[in-house]
Design a protein around this motif. Structure first.
Motif, PDB file in Angstrom:
ATOM      1  N   HIS A 192      57.512  57.765  30.925  1.00 52.37           N
ATOM      2  CA  HIS A 192      58.158  57.817  29.618  1.00 52.37           C
ATOM      3  C   HIS A 192      58.301  59.260  29.131  1.00 52.37           C
ATOM      4  O   HIS A 192      59.361  59.644  28.596  1.00 52.37           O
ATOM      5  CB  HIS A 192      57.355  56.997  28.616  1.00 52.37           C
ATOM      6  CG  HIS A 192      57.919  56.999  27.225  1.00 52.37           C
ATOM      7  ND1 HIS A 192      59.211  56.620  26.945  1.00 52.37           N
ATOM      8  CD2 HIS A 192      57.355  57.356  26.035  1.00 52.37           C
ATOM      9  CE1 HIS A 192      59.435  56.722  25.639  1.00 52.37           C
ATOM     10  NE2 HIS A 192      58.318  57.169  25.078  1.00 52.37           N
ATOM     11  N   ASP A 240      61.102  60.902  30.905  1.00 51.37           N
ATOM     12  CA  ASP A 240      62.376  60.455  30.336  1.00 51.37           C
ATOM     13  C   ASP A 240      62.678  61.178  29.030  1.00 51.37           C
ATOM     14  O   ASP A 240      63.821  61.597  28.777  1.00 51.37           O
ATOM     15  CB  ASP A 240      62.337  58.944  30.082  1.00 51.37           C
ATOM     16  CG  ASP A 240      62.350  58.130  31.359  1.00 51.37           C
ATOM     17  OD1 ASP A 240      62.745  58.668  32.410  1.00 51.37           O
ATOM     18  OD2 ASP A 240      61.947  56.944  31.310  1.00 51.37           O
ATOM     19  N   LEU A 241      61.662  61.341  28.181  1.00 52.11           N
ATOM     20  CA  LEU A 241      61.867  62.031  26.909  1.00 52.11           C
ATOM     21  C   LEU A 241      62.329  63.468  27.133  1.00 52.11           C
ATOM     22  O   LEU A 241      63.288  63.934  26.495  1.00 52.11           O
ATOM     23  CB  LEU A 241      60.573  62.032  26.088  1.00 52.11           C
ATOM     24  CG  LEU A 241      60.122  60.707  25.471  1.00 52.11           C
ATOM     25  CD1 LEU A 241      58.765  60.887  24.790  1.00 52.11           C
ATOM     26  CD2 LEU A 241      61.150  60.201  24.465  1.00 52.11           C
ATOM     27  N   SER A 298      52.540  54.078  32.782  1.00 52.38           N
ATOM     28  CA  SER A 298      53.932  54.086  32.330  1.00 52.38           C
ATOM     29  C   SER A 298      54.218  55.232  31.370  1.00 52.38           C
ATOM     30  O   SER A 298      55.361  55.703  31.284  1.00 52.38           O
ATOM     31  CB  SER A 298      54.287  52.749  31.660  1.00 52.38           C
ATOM     32  OG  SER A 298      53.446  52.507  30.542  1.00 52.38           O
ATOM     33  N   GLN A 299      53.193  55.721  30.653  1.00 49.41           N
ATOM     34  CA  GLN A 299      53.424  56.849  29.743  1.00 49.41           C
ATOM     35  C   GLN A 299      53.855  58.105  30.491  1.00 49.41           C
ATOM     36  O   GLN A 299      54.570  58.939  29.940  1.00 49.41           O
ATOM     37  CB  GLN A 299      52.159  57.154  28.932  1.00 49.41           C
ATOM     38  CG  GLN A 299      52.150  56.544  27.545  1.00 49.41           C
ATOM     39  CD  GLN A 299      51.523  55.155  27.546  1.00 49.41           C
ATOM     40  OE1 GLN A 299      50.582  54.903  28.292  1.00 49.41           O
ATOM     41  NE2 GLN A 299      52.022  54.286  26.700  1.00 49.41           N
TER      42      GLN A 299
END
Length: 319
Positions: free
Chosen positions: A221, A224-225, A217-218
């Motif tokens: 993420h 997304d960042l 999931s990182q």
């Protein structure tokens, strides 16, 4: 294709890929990328240098960033003991490569040399330590990078590199062949698929450094960042899965100066003596699985700041 016989008791004991020393044009921009986006933590800093480590790393640094023209200074490896350092110096000098002892901040006695590909290397047996932070949830940022895992170097001297690193006790975990030619080799000392990779391209240059993250999931993420910051151009390739080699999920990013970083959550073990190298042949070799990598992933790499032009050629083993 005949492969070299593994050397299980080499002249000296390299334990793992340890650290990378790079130059960047803007330390503050790099600090934001590596600390807030990747999640590395600062061990020390001064006006011209950042020393960074992953959340589970106790050793002082796995990434050193210096102010300067973007390039790579050194690829760092650890040996087990001080005696291994002396044995390494004798090994490289005996093979005709220049060696020198240097003082390096936060490291013990450090040996610098080069390999047949021209990769600028340094070895140390000890390093200052800092508290491991992987159990401190308040320190988690971005990808929550845990530790440095491996490097990839591009060079036309893939076969020579295999012979040389095999003599140093590196074991071949996977390799890629095209039309009978050796295109990529994945070499390891710490018991997962690789500590250093060599790929057949113009070089020597550094293709990427890789850090392990806790969860798949990182990877999403981080995308997304960067998207939220209008920095989608720093997302180069992925998230996806390496169909070959390694079968790991991955994400390749580019830092503000174009240095490439791979993030991935896990790998398999290659510890046991029964583990045989896995062979991949083009076109079955599909580095991105269902996703085709962009052309720049194949062609772009970062130059080494110091390429020792007068290094003596290594005499290739007959295999």
């Amino acid at each position: 294709m005949r492969l070299p016989t593994p050397v299980y008791k080499p002249a000296f004991n390299v334990t793992r890929a340890s650290h990378l020393v790079s130059r960047v044009s803007d330390l503050q921009a790099s600090r934001a990328f590596y600390c807030e986006t990747l999640g590395l933590v600062v061990s020390d800093e001064d006006a011209t240098t950042l020393w960074l480590r992953g959340l589970e790393e106790a050793c002082h640094h796995s990434l050193v960033l210096k102010q300067g023209e973007p390039s790579v200074e050194r690829v760092g490896m650890r040996v087990l003991t001080e005696e291994d350092l002396d044995l390494a110096q004798a090994h490289f000098a005996g093979a005709g490569f220049p060696t020198r002892w240097v003082e390096v901040a936060h490291q013990g006695r450090t040996l610098q040399t080069t390999d047949p590909a021209g990769t600028p290397l340094e070895f140390c047996a000890t390093m200052e330590t800092r508290p491991r932070l992987f159990a401190d949830a308040s320190r988690y940022r971005g990808a929550c990078a845990l530790r440095l895992d491996h490097f990839q170097v591009v060079t036309p001297k893939v076969r020579e590199s295999l012979a040389f690193y095999n003599e140093m006790g590196f074991r071949l975990s996977e390799y890629v062949v095209a039309d009978g030619n050796l295109e990529m080799i994945f070499l390891q000392r710490k018991g997962n698929p690789h500590d250093i990779v060599f790929a057949n391209r113009e070089g020597p240059r550094l293709h990427h450094v890789a850090f392990q993250v806790p969860e798949t999931s990182q990877l999403m993420h981080v995308c997304d960042l960067l998207t939220g910051q209008d920095k989608e151009d720093q997302i180069e390739f992925g998230p996806a899965r390496h169909f070959s080699p390694g079968l790991a999920r991955f994400l390749y990013l580019r830092d503000p100066d174009g240095h490439r970083v791979e993030l991935f959550p896990s790998h398999y073990h290659t510890i046991d003596i029964e583990d045989e190298p896995i062979k991949w042949e083009v076109p079955a070799f599909k580095v991105g699985g269902w996703i085709v990598p962009p052309d720049r992933w194949w062609s772009d790499a970062i130059a080494f700041a110091e390429f020792i032009e007068d290094a003596a050629p290594f005499v290739q083993s007959d295999f």
